[in-house]
Design a protein around this motif. Structure first.
Motif, mmCIF file in Angstrom:
data_model
loop_
_atom_site.group_PDB
_atom_site.id
_atom_site.type_symbol
_atom_site.label_atom_id
_atom_site.label_comp_id
_atom_site.label_asym_id
_atom_site.label_seq_id
_atom_site.Cartn_x
_atom_site.Cartn_y
_atom_site.Cartn_z
ATOM 1 N N THR A 157 -5.054 7.898 3.920
ATOM 2 C CA THR A 157 -5.433 7.696 2.523
ATOM 3 C C THR A 157 -4.298 6.972 1.814
ATOM 4 N N ASP A 192 0.850 -1.201 0.000
ATOM 5 C CA ASP A 192 0.000 0.000 0.000
ATOM 6 C C ASP A 192 0.880 1.243 0.000
ATOM 7 N N LYS A 219 -6.175 1.683 -6.885
ATOM 8 C CA LYS A 219 -7.424 2.232 -6.344
ATOM 9 C C LYS A 219 -7.150 2.970 -5.036
ATOM 10 N N GLU A 220 -7.691 4.181 -4.910
ATOM 11 C CA GLU A 220 -7.503 4.999 -3.698
ATOM 12 C C GLU A 220 -8.512 4.583 -2.633
ATOM 13 N N LYS A 222 -3.136 4.078 -1.631
ATOM 14 C CA LYS A 222 -3.469 3.508 -2.940
ATOM 15 C C LYS A 222 -3.101 2.037 -2.940
#
Length: 346
Positions: free
Chosen positions: A181, A150, A187-188, A183
């Motif tokens: 937050t 991530d 996809k965020e 990714k």
């Protein structure tokens, strides 16, 4: 607990015995009489006399010691033969060599340990990218389902560009619920968690490690890198001690409890990590022993130089005052480090 005890015995025994071996070898080289070379402390388990030196193994396996003639005996109480081979009868360069050899051996040990680790296991390069390499089980990151790979984009609305930005942003949110937050596979996504305070560093953490990349080294390159690392670490330690003494930095010491905890953690990761920690502590011991504090090797070196300048020994009463001051300083440092260890535990 078992691995912590074994690791602690290993670390202390190796660095102290090697330190004392430096004093022992140089004392023998310069013709001094070494009455005993002991591994461990307390009652003797095994002893054997070779020549004029007794070699012993003692009950408590936490280091060792030398008994060199003339360092504690009075000159008047010695025989003529013994007086000729005692510490105080030797030249100033010989005595300085013996006193400095312990710390020198600690630096050599550190270089050899790192040399071996760098050559066999290589070195680890930390990626500056804010990508999670691993999460710690049970940590806030693991509970929030953050995973290896991530890429962290922002924490509590603040953009994260490099790995070091993570700690900087987390330091502002002690006991706060923060939004991370990230990714994942293009996809965020977001996750919510509460940072924890690391017991040893007092920093806010979420339980993640950066991506690590191993780099291999040739034999000579590994040795060169090891020497550079020990030199760099020594300079960093000297600077840290100076800043603590002058009040420019907060005094943060680790005592026996803290060292045992770190040794246990290093051993639980792997033997290579334990060797790296041993090298770090050996360098630390070398630096500390050269400090101009009475009862330490550095203090003895200063006394020898003062006596050389005066061309005569210091008065017995002055030596008592100096040694008493050294005991007070070292005792205070020991109590302070133990206090810091206990406060970290709670």
């Amino acid at each position: 607990m078992g691995i912590t005890i074994i690791a602690t015995i290993f670390v202390f025994s190796v660095i102290v015995v090697i330190h004392e071996l430096g004093h022992f070898m140089t004392a023998k080289m310069t013709g001094m009489q070494v009455d005993e070379f002991a591994v461990g402390f307390g009652p003797k388990l095994i002893s054997h006399k070779v020549g004029s030196t007794v070699y012993s193994l003692r009950l408590i396996p936490l280091g060792g010691f030398n008994r060199i003639a003339g360092m504690t005996d009075t000159e008047q109480a010695m025989t003529a033969v013994r007086r000729n081979k005692c510490f105080i009868s030797k030249s100033l360069p010989a005595r300085l060599l013996v006193m400095a050899a312990g710390a020198l051996m600690n630096f050599i040990l550190a270089i050899c340990l790192l040399w071996g680790v760098f050559f066999v296991a290589g070195t680890v390069q930390i990626s500056p990218e804010p990508i999670i390499g691993q999460t710690i089980n049970g940590s806030p990151a693991a509970r929030a389902n953050l995973q290896t790979g991530d890429r962290i984009l922002a924490i509590h609305g603040e953009p994260i560009y490099q790995w070091q930005d993570i700690g900087r942003v987390l330091s502002k949110h002690q006991k706060d619920v923060v939004t991370v937050t990230f990714k994942r596979q293009g996809k965020e996504e977001t996750a919510h968690l509460i940072p924890e305070t690391d017991a040893s560093s007092q920093r806010q953490i979420i339980g993640i490690y950066p991506v690590e990349q191993k780099q291999r080294h040739g034999f000579l390159q590994a040795g060169k890198l090891a020497a550079f690392q020990v030199g760099h670490l020594s300079g960093f330690m000297v600077q840290g001690i100076y800043q603590m003494v002058t009040g420019k930095a907060k005094a943060d010491l680790a005592g026996p409890i803290g060292i045992a905890q770190i040794a246990g953690k290093a051993a639980s990761v792997g033997f290579a990590d334990l060797l790296v920690f041993t090298a770090f502590l050996s360098t630390n011991l070398g630096i500390v022993n050269l400090l101009p504090v009475p009862l330490l090797d550095g203090g003895h070196i200063i006394i020898l130089l003062v006596e050389a300048i005066r061309r005569k020994k210091l008065p017995a009463r002055a030596l008592v005052y100096v040694q008493t001051a050294g005991m007070v300083i070292l005792g205070a440092l020991f109590l302070f480090s133990m206090f810091k260890d206990i406060t970290r535990l709670f």
